[in-house]
Structure formats: structure tokens, C-alpha cells
Scaffold this motif. Structure first.
Motif, mmCIF file in Angstrom:
data_model
loop_
_atom_site.group_PDB
_atom_site.id
_atom_site.type_symbol
_atom_site.label_atom_id
_atom_site.label_comp_id
_atom_site.label_asym_id
_atom_site.label_seq_id
_atom_site.Cartn_x
_atom_site.Cartn_y
_atom_site.Cartn_z
ATOM 1 N N LYS A 338 0.845 -1.194 0.000
ATOM 2 C CA LYS A 338 0.000 0.000 0.000
ATOM 3 C C LYS A 338 0.882 1.247 0.000
ATOM 4 C CE LYS A 338 -3.925 -2.127 2.401
ATOM 5 N NZ LYS A 338 -4.757 -2.098 3.620
ATOM 6 N N VAL A 339 0.588 2.177 -0.881
ATOM 7 C CA VAL A 339 1.340 3.432 -0.963
ATOM 8 C C VAL A 339 0.347 4.562 -1.252
ATOM 9 C CG1 VAL A 339 3.477 2.370 -1.804
ATOM 10 C CG2 VAL A 339 1.761 3.115 -3.447
ATOM 11 N N LYS A 340 0.846 5.766 -1.212
ATOM 12 C CA LYS A 340 0.085 6.935 -1.654
ATOM 13 C C LYS A 340 1.112 7.938 -2.156
ATOM 14 C CE LYS A 340 -4.029 9.573 -0.413
ATOM 15 N NZ LYS A 340 -4.896 8.835 -1.328
ATOM 16 N N ALA A 357 -0.761 6.819 -7.084
ATOM 17 C CA ALA A 357 -0.600 5.370 -6.918
ATOM 18 C C ALA A 357 -1.082 4.978 -5.531
ATOM 19 C CB ALA A 357 0.859 4.972 -7.104
ATOM 20 N N VAL A 358 -1.880 3.898 -5.459
ATOM 21 C CA VAL A 358 -2.387 3.423 -4.163
ATOM 22 C C VAL A 358 -1.774 2.076 -3.774
ATOM 23 C CG1 VAL A 358 -4.548 4.698 -4.277
ATOM 24 C CG2 VAL A 358 -4.413 2.426 -5.311
ATOM 25 N N ASN A 359 -1.165 1.375 -4.740
ATOM 26 C CA ASN A 359 -0.392 0.187 -4.402
ATOM 27 C C ASN A 359 0.702 -0.009 -5.439
ATOM 28 O OD1 ASN A 359 -1.360 -1.688 -6.548
ATOM 29 N ND2 ASN A 359 -3.316 -1.546 -5.453
ATOM 30 N N GLY A 366 -1.452 0.146 -8.795
ATOM 31 C CA GLY A 366 -2.862 0.512 -8.768
ATOM 32 C C GLY A 366 -2.955 2.026 -8.714
ATOM 33 N N LEU A 367 -3.765 2.624 -9.579
ATOM 34 C CA LEU A 367 -3.816 4.084 -9.702
ATOM 35 C C LEU A 367 -5.210 4.617 -9.396
ATOM 36 C CD1 LEU A 367 -1.899 4.359 -13.117
ATOM 37 C CD2 LEU A 367 -0.920 4.583 -10.816
ATOM 38 N N ALA A 385 8.696 8.689 -7.830
ATOM 39 C CA ALA A 385 9.793 8.494 -6.885
ATOM 40 C C ALA A 385 9.505 7.269 -6.025
ATOM 41 C CB ALA A 385 9.967 9.726 -6.008
ATOM 42 N N LEU A 386 10.446 6.339 -5.978
ATOM 43 C CA LEU A 386 10.287 5.159 -5.135
ATOM 44 C C LEU A 386 10.318 5.598 -3.672
ATOM 45 C CD1 LEU A 386 10.043 2.074 -5.467
ATOM 46 C CD2 LEU A 386 12.511 1.938 -5.133
#
Length: 440
Positions: A338-340, A357-359, A366-367, A385-386
Motif C-alpha cells: 500500500k502506498v500513496k 498510486a495506491v499500491n 494501482g492508480l 519516486a520510489l
């Protein structure tokens, strides 16, 4: 949420209390696993809540409105296991006056929980494996093939990998059951849960009573070989013995010492049950907790030894594993963190689209916020950016699905090898942080 902040859930009428960071991560993993369809193997020491974890998987899954059926494989006599699991037809054996559906049929479209799976007889292991592989089966004495749609969740406090090496458990069945392997942390590894659970169990006995800070520290310092079940019993006894509303460290130590004295060796030699208990414990001590060797030394079956351990409340030595779960190579490939984070897409005309990006995985993202899916056909450039690194990922992606609300899935098509390696290392680290054990 912050570690130490207790969260209560009700699972099948039982309160499930989580306060420690390790159990919060573990329950997040349980919810993630529940959304899949594969079989699950839950391992952990006696009394740590494996059945509640299994119930949680059912409740969090899309099968939650369908049947939940559970059985303890060790509690059934060996000759009844097959008829209970797979059912029987009238006249199949003496006393079979009517046909009876098995637990697999009763659990159709739902979840079947097989507790103490390590006690399953070898001939039933073969039949179970065939059913897990989707093959139809017959009731005992039947001629009609039966096909079911059941998710299997199994649990054990044994080391099944050791059982496989010793030939007591089928290797193919073990791998089929452990598509997801969840290891429940013992209570001694989650001190915050000791406090939250002890206070909850005390409130069940008396709303006026409370533990002093020193009493709670004393409870946290105990090793809890019986885990949550032992804690609940100890708190109940402390509450009954207490003379005031505040329970101090002395009250806790008195009860813990009394319990310790009950299990000390030697025990009175004049009582046959006590002598048997001593023999069982001595055999386990001589074999380093190895149940099969201990049973052989005692001249009894492993099943009988397991029953004796339950009768005398003897807990086998805990395993050394610390990982909360394990992923196969295939599952690792599809792991999504999970990211944002902001992402820039660039279409073939050079127009930029800013999305979120959400994942993120090694295979794609996932966008959210994609304004017009029709503008996203064909290969697109992507830039982001990672997280927690100095790396900026530049790659080519393809939008493989999108909906009218702006959500979409993007698959990486072209990624520089060095960037792909960093992305892979980043996802491996995220998997470890969640508690997964990575395949070698």
C-alpha cells in the motif's frame, strides 16, 4: 494505529482484543489472506487463538455469509474421521440406519476449519488431498460422485515440516495446505496484549476491580506457556481470591507460584495419574519435545500421547520460527504494498496526466484519479519516486483495466534492469516489514 491502543472485534460471539504492534501487523496480514481463495495453514502454540484467527479469515472473506464448519481432528476416533468428513450412505456399516452428509457437503460454498490437522490419519490425508485438488469424492458406501466448493483453513501446534521429514504427514498435502502459512505469535512476544487481555478478563469478573501498575508488569514478565487460555484462567483465579478492589503484584505472584507448584516434578508417587504424567513429561524431556520419539519411548501411539498431553495440560516446547507468515514465489510476484504517491503518466502525444498510486508491486501499480481511460490506450511513460529512497522510476506501462471512477491498473512493460532490481529490493523490504517470510 499506535501499538498499545487496544482494538476489540467480535468474531462468532467472542471478543478478539489486539493491542500490540506485532498482532496489528498479523491481523492486517489475516485480512489480506482472507481476500484470496487459497487454503491457509495456521500454526502456533496451544492457547494462542488459532481458532479465532481461522474464524476471522472466514468473516473477512467473501464467503462470510456462507457456512462455517469446524472440526477437531484429534477429538474424533480414527475410525469415525472419514465418515464425519465425507459422509456415508444408509447401510454403509453397522449402525448406519440413514444417509448422512459429511462436513465437506455441509460447508459447501463456505469454509471448513480442520483443527489439529497433524492428527489426521494417513489414509484420510490421501482423500483430503484429492478433494483439495478439486476431484469429486464418494460418501462412505456411496456410488454417487460429490463435488463441493469449500475453502479449507487448517491449524496445528505441531511442526508439520518435521512430521513430513519423519513420514508422519504427506509432503504434497503439507504444500497444498500451506499456500498461505500464518504463524500466530505467542503471548510472551506481545507484552501489550497481556495488559489489554488481563484487564478485559478482569472486567468480566468484576467491573470494580483493577490491576496495579506493578501487577501488570508482573503479568508481562511471565512466560505464559499456555498463552491466552492460561492468562484467562489465572486472572479468574486472582479475581476470586482477591480481598479488595485493587490487585497488587503480590496477589499475582501468589497465584503464579501456586500454579508452578502444581506442575513441579517430582509429583506424589502414590497416584497413578501423577505417575503417568511424570513418565510423559520425562519422555518429552529425553527427546527434546519430539512427540513421535516420546510416544515410541513410552510404547504408545502418537495419537494417544497427544490426548495425554491435553488431559495433563502439558505444553510442548515452542518452535523457533518468528516470521508471521510465508509467501510462495508465485505469491511474492503479485505482492502489492500500500502506498500513496504522485505519479506522472505521459501518453504517445506527450500529454502528461497526474494521478495517485495506491499500491505498488514489481509487476505494476494501482492508480486513482485517471480522468479519461480512453486516453490511456497503448504504451505510456510513467515516472514516480520510489518511497523512502533516492530512486526515480522511469518506465513504460500499459493500462490493463480502468473504471469510470478513475481507478486503474498499470502493468510495467519496459523497466531498466537496475531500476527493476531496486524495485524488487524495495518490495522485499516491505514484505519483511509486514512480517512475511520470503522464499529462498
Amino acid at each position: 494505529m499506535e501499538a498499545g491502543a487496544a482494538v476489540q472485534r467480535e468474531i462468532h460471539g467472542t471478543k478478539f482484543i489486539v493491542a500490540s504492534g506485532s498482532m496489528q501487523r498479523f491481523m492486517a496480514m489475516v485480512e489480506r489472506v482472507a481476500g484470496h481463495t487459497e487454503t491457509v495453514l495456521i500454526t502456533g502454540e496451544t492457547g494462542c487463538g488459532k481458532e479465532l484467527i481461522a474464524c476471522s479469515i472466514h468473516e473477512f472473506s467473501y464467503r462470510h455469509g456462507k457456512p462455517w464448519i469446524d472440526i477437531n481432528c484429534a477429538a474424533l476416533p480414527e475410525h469415525l474421521v472419514e465418515s464425519e468428513l465425507f459422509g456415508y450412505e444408509k447401510g454403509a456399516f453397522s449402525g448406519a440406519d440413514n444417509s448422512k452428509p459429511g462436513l465437506f457437503e455441509l460447508a459447501d460454498k463456505g469454509t471448513l476449519f480442520l483443527d489439529e490437522i497433524g492428527e489426521l490419519p494417513s489414509h484420510i490425508q490421501v482423500k483430503l488431498l484429492r478433494v483439495l485438488d478439486g476431484a469429486p469424492y464418494y460418501r462412505l458406501g456411496g456410488h454417487r460422485k460429490i463435488t463441493v466448493d469449500v475453502r479449507i483453513v487448517a491449524a496445528t501446534n505441531q511442526d508439520l515440516e518435521a512430521a513430513v521429514r519423519e513420514g508422519r504427514f504427506r509432503k504434497d498435502l503439507f504444500h497444498r495446505l500451506s499456500q498461505f502459512d500464518l504463524r500466530v505469535p505467542p503471548l510472551r512476544e506481545r507484552a501489550e496484549d497481556v495488559v489489554a487481555l488481563a484487564e478485559y478478563f478482569l472486567r468480566l469478573k468484576s467491573a470494580e476491580m483493577k490491576f496495579s501498575a506493578e501487577a501488570l508488569r508482573t503479568l508481562q514478565s511471565h512466560s505464559w506457556p499456555g498463552n491466552v487460555r492460561e492468562l484467562r484462567n489465572i486472572v479468574a483465579k486472582i479475581a476470586m481470591a482477591a480481598s479488595g478492589t485493587e490487585i497488587g503484584a503480590a496477589d499475582v505472584l501468589a497465584e503464579l507460584s501456586a500454579e508452578q507448584q502444581k506442575s513441579e516434578i517430582p509429583l506424589p508417587s502414590g497416584d497413578l495419574q501423577d505417575m503417568e504424567r511424570q513418565m510423559v513429561m520425562k519422555a518429552l524431556e529425553n527427546t527434546g519435545g519430539h512427540r513421535a520419539k516420546a510416544a515410541e519411548q513410552l510404547g504408545i501411539s502418537r495419537r494417544t500421547l497427544s490426548r495425554k498431553l491435553g488431559e495433563y495440560k502439558i505444553t510442548a516446547a515452542p518452535g523457533k520460527s518468528r516470521a508471521l507468515g510465508a509467501l510462495s514465489l508465485k505469491q511474492k510476484k503479485f505482492f502489492r504494498a500500500k502506498v500513496k504517491l504522485p505519479v506522472v503518466l505521459r501518453d504517445s502525444q506527450g500529454q502528461e496526466i497526474c494521478v495517485t498510486a495506491v499500491n505498488l508491486s514489481v509487476g505494476g501499480m494501482g492508480l486513482e484519479g485517471l480522468p479519461d481511460p480512453r486516453r490511456s490506450e497503448g504504451l505510456m511513460d510513467i515516472s514516480f519516486a520510489l518511497p523512502d529512497s533516492q530512486t526515480r522510476v522511469e518506465a513504460k506501462v500499459q493500462i490493463v483495466w480502468a473504471d469510470l471512477e478513475g481507478r486503474a491498473g498499470a502493468t510495467f512493460v519496459v523497466v531498466e534492469p537496475a531500476v527493476y532490481k531496486e524495485l524488487q529490493e524495495w518490495t522485499d523490504q516491505r514484505m519483511k516489514e509486514e512480517g512475511w517470510e520470503l522464499p529462498l
